[in-house]
Design a protein around this motif. Structure first.
Motif, PDB file in Angstrom:
ATOM      1  N   ALA A   1       0.841  -1.207   0.000  1.00 39.04           N
ATOM      2  CA  ALA A   1       0.000   0.000   0.000  1.00 39.04           C
ATOM      3  C   ALA A   1       0.871   1.249   0.000  1.00 39.04           C
ATOM      4  N   GLU A   2       1.918   1.236   0.787  1.00 40.52           N
ATOM      5  CA  GLU A   2       2.800   2.408   0.874  1.00 40.52           C
ATOM      6  C   GLU A   2       3.602   2.618  -0.396  1.00 40.52           C
ATOM      7  N   VAL A   3       4.147   1.553  -0.970  1.00 37.03           N
ATOM      8  CA  VAL A   3       5.003   1.700  -2.139  1.00 37.03           C
ATOM      9  C   VAL A   3       4.202   2.026  -3.407  1.00 37.03           C
ATOM     10  N   LEU A   4       2.982   1.530  -3.512  1.00 34.12           N
ATOM     11  CA  LEU A   4       2.174   1.821  -4.707  1.00 34.12           C
ATOM     12  C   LEU A   4       1.616   3.230  -4.703  1.00 34.12           C
ATOM     13  N   THR A   5       1.360   3.774  -3.504  1.00 36.42           N
ATOM     14  CA  THR A   5       0.631   5.028  -3.378  1.00 36.42           C
ATOM     15  C   THR A   5       1.513   6.232  -3.644  1.00 36.42           C
ATOM     16  N   ASP A   6       1.106   6.987  -4.667  1.00 36.33           N
ATOM     17  CA  ASP A   6       1.761   8.253  -4.976  1.00 36.33           C
ATOM     18  C   ASP A   6       0.920   9.395  -4.407  1.00 36.33           C
ATOM     19  N   ALA A   7      -0.368   9.340  -4.645  1.00 35.24           N
ATOM     20  CA  ALA A   7      -1.300  10.358  -4.155  1.00 35.24           C
ATOM     21  C   ALA A   7      -2.302   9.673  -3.236  1.00 35.24           C
ATOM     22  N   ALA A   8      -3.001  10.479  -2.440  1.00 34.73           N
ATOM     23  CA  ALA A   8      -3.973   9.885  -1.522  1.00 34.73           C
ATOM     24  C   ALA A   8      -5.011  10.893  -1.094  1.00 34.73           C
ATOM     25  N   ASP A   9      -6.192  10.381  -0.814  1.00 34.19           N
ATOM     26  CA  ASP A   9      -7.207  11.146  -0.110  1.00 34.19           C
ATOM     27  C   ASP A   9      -6.598  11.437   1.259  1.00 34.19           C
ATOM     28  N   ASP A  10      -6.590  12.702   1.667  1.00 34.88           N
ATOM     29  CA  ASP A  10      -5.915  13.072   2.909  1.00 34.88           C
ATOM     30  C   ASP A  10      -6.461  12.352   4.132  1.00 34.88           C
TER      31      ASP A  10
ATOM     32  N   PRO B   1       5.650   0.816  -8.375  1.00 35.29           N
ATOM     33  CA  PRO B   1       5.680   1.800  -7.283  1.00 35.29           C
ATOM     34  C   PRO B   1       5.315   3.208  -7.760  1.00 35.29           C
ATOM     35  N   GLY B   2       4.475   3.865  -6.951  1.00 34.68           N
ATOM     36  CA  GLY B   2       4.109   5.248  -7.213  1.00 34.68           C
ATOM     37  C   GLY B   2       3.054   5.460  -8.278  1.00 34.68           C
ATOM     38  N   THR B   3       2.370   4.393  -8.720  1.00 34.00           N
ATOM     39  CA  THR B   3       1.388   4.558  -9.798  1.00 34.00           C
ATOM     40  C   THR B   3      -0.061   4.547  -9.319  1.00 34.00           C
ATOM     41  N   ALA B   4      -0.288   4.405  -8.023  1.00 34.41           N
ATOM     42  CA  ALA B   4      -1.667   4.289  -7.524  1.00 34.41           C
ATOM     43  C   ALA B   4      -2.028   5.447  -6.593  1.00 34.41           C
ATOM     44  N   THR B   5      -3.327   5.587  -6.397  1.00 31.39           N
ATOM     45  CA  THR B   5      -3.866   6.592  -5.484  1.00 31.39           C
ATOM     46  C   THR B   5      -4.655   5.872  -4.399  1.00 31.39           C
ATOM     47  N   LEU B   6      -4.409   6.232  -3.154  1.00 27.55           N
ATOM     48  CA  LEU B   6      -5.154   5.686  -2.025  1.00 27.55           C
ATOM     49  C   LEU B   6      -6.453   6.465  -1.896  1.00 27.55           C
ATOM     50  N   HIS B   7      -7.586   5.754  -1.994  1.00 24.45           N
ATOM     51  CA  HIS B   7      -8.891   6.409  -1.918  1.00 24.45           C
ATOM     52  C   HIS B   7      -9.613   6.157  -0.613  1.00 24.45           C
ATOM     53  N   ASP B   8      -9.363   5.003  -0.005  1.00 27.85           N
ATOM     54  CA  ASP B   8     -10.081   4.671   1.216  1.00 27.85           C
ATOM     55  C   ASP B   8      -9.238   3.743   2.055  1.00 27.85           C
ATOM     56  N   TYR B   9      -9.503   3.748   3.333  1.00 25.83           N
ATOM     57  CA  TYR B   9      -8.800   2.873   4.274  1.00 25.83           C
ATOM     58  C   TYR B   9      -9.783   2.577   5.409  1.00 25.83           C
ATOM     59  N   TRP B  10      -9.777   1.329   5.854  1.00 18.16           N
ATOM     60  CA  TRP B  10     -10.613   0.935   6.973  1.00 18.16           C
ATOM     61  C   TRP B  10      -9.853  -0.077   7.822  1.00 18.16           C
TER      62      TRP B  10
ATOM     63  N   LEU C   1      -7.186   1.265  -3.491  1.00 13.75           N
ATOM     64  CA  LEU C   1      -6.327   2.044  -4.375  1.00 13.75           C
ATOM     65  C   LEU C   1      -6.865   1.986  -5.799  1.00 13.75           C
ATOM     66  N   THR C   2      -6.563   3.018  -6.570  1.00 18.19           N
ATOM     67  CA  THR C   2      -6.877   3.009  -7.997  1.00 18.19           C
ATOM     68  C   THR C   2      -5.607   3.314  -8.772  1.00 18.19           C
ATOM     69  N   PHE C   3      -5.588   2.859 -10.019  1.00 13.87           N
ATOM     70  CA  PHE C   3      -4.482   3.210 -10.909  1.00 13.87           C
ATOM     71  C   PHE C   3      -4.964   3.122 -12.344  1.00 13.87           C
ATOM     72  N   GLU C   4      -4.258   3.801 -13.230  1.00  6.81           N
ATOM     73  CA  GLU C   4      -4.566   3.806 -14.658  1.00  6.81           C
ATOM     74  C   GLU C   4      -3.642   2.820 -15.357  1.00  6.81           C
ATOM     75  N   GLY C   5      -4.152   2.194 -16.397  1.00  6.71           N
ATOM     76  CA  GLY C   5      -3.299   1.319 -17.199  1.00  6.71           C
ATOM     77  C   GLY C   5      -3.567  -0.151 -16.957  1.00  6.71           C
ATOM     78  N   SER C   6      -2.682  -0.962 -17.491  1.00 11.97           N
ATOM     79  CA  SER C   6      -2.810  -2.412 -17.387  1.00 11.97           C
ATOM     80  C   SER C   6      -2.175  -2.895 -16.084  1.00 11.97           C
ATOM     81  N   TRP C   7      -2.498  -4.130 -15.732  1.00 12.35           N
ATOM     82  CA  TRP C   7      -1.880  -4.724 -14.539  1.00 12.35           C
ATOM     83  C   TRP C   7      -0.369  -4.832 -14.725  1.00 12.35           C
ATOM     84  N   LYS C   8       0.074  -5.018 -15.953  1.00 12.49           N
ATOM     85  CA  LYS C   8       1.512  -5.104 -16.226  1.00 12.49           C
ATOM     86  C   LYS C   8       2.217  -3.782 -15.957  1.00 12.49           C
ATOM     87  N   SER C   9       1.456  -2.671 -15.998  1.00 15.16           N
ATOM     88  CA  SER C   9       2.066  -1.351 -15.774  1.00 15.16           C
ATOM     89  C   SER C   9       2.054  -0.939 -14.304  1.00 15.16           C
ATOM     90  N   LEU C  10       1.451  -1.752 -13.434  1.00 17.97           N
ATOM     91  CA  LEU C  10       1.410  -1.416 -12.007  1.00 17.97           C
ATOM     92  C   LEU C  10       2.820  -1.488 -11.438  1.00 17.97           C
TER      93      LEU C  10
END
Length: 172
Positions: free
Chosen positions: A120-129, A159-168, A148-157
């Motif tokens: 979660a930490e390594v993928l997340t570039d941006a996040a809902d505060d 570090p730093g390509t995803a956005t954290l939208h929610d956490y519980w 998390l969300t990200f654009e592109g294919s699974w092959k393009s996933l």
């Protein structure tokens, strides 16, 4: 879904495990873990994400967590039990995710710490505060999940390509 819509991945740490005299891989859920897994399933249902695929570690506690959580979802996704998720590092988890078929738009990974939190930490570039603050405050306790969300294919996933939208987390 159009190809322009982002892919969603939920990183879900197994619920609280018991500590009987068995090998680590065979540890079952504790009573609290069984309750938390069902609650997490209801919270996952509340996200409204229609999961296409679940990747679940083969460890007993992850399989039990998923079995209880998925019962709360309106749609049961195809589930793949993947040995490589057990004790996997963030890099190893990314390698497994990179192999995902392009047909899957929304995926849930049920795994273990420290790999799930690290991912979660390594993928997340941006996040809902608010989500970032809650994840920072709570860490990634047993039964927690991050969306998390990200654009592109699974092959393009990577570090730093995803956005954290929610956490519980069950402790919230």
């Amino acid at each position: 879904m159009s190809s322009a819509e982002p892919r969603r991945i939920v990183l879900f740490r197994h619920a609280k495990a018991d500590w009987p005299q068995v090998a680590d891989h065979e540890r079952p859920l504790a009573e609290r873990g069984r309750m938390d897994a069902a609650v997490a399933g209801r919270r996952l249902a509340d996200t409204g994400i229609p999961f296409d695929l679940a990747l679940c570690s083969t460890a007993t506690r992850t399989r039990e967590t998923w079995k209880l959580a998925v019962q709360e979802l309106p749609h049961r996704p195809r589930t793949v039990y993947e040995e490589r998720l057990y004790e996997a590092s963030p890099g190893e988890l990314i390698a497994v995710l990179n192999e995902t078929s392009g047909e899957a738009r929304n995926l849930i990974l049920i795994g273990h710490n420290p790999g799930v939190q690290g991912l979660a930490e390594v993928l997340t570039d941006a996040a809902d505060d608010d989500a970032r603050e809650r994840m920072s405050r709570h860490g990634f306790p047993a039964g927690a999940f991050a969306v998390l969300t990200f654009e592109g294919s699974w092959k393009s996933l990577e570090p730093g390509t995803a956005t954290l939208h929610d956490y519980w987390a069950p402790t919230e």
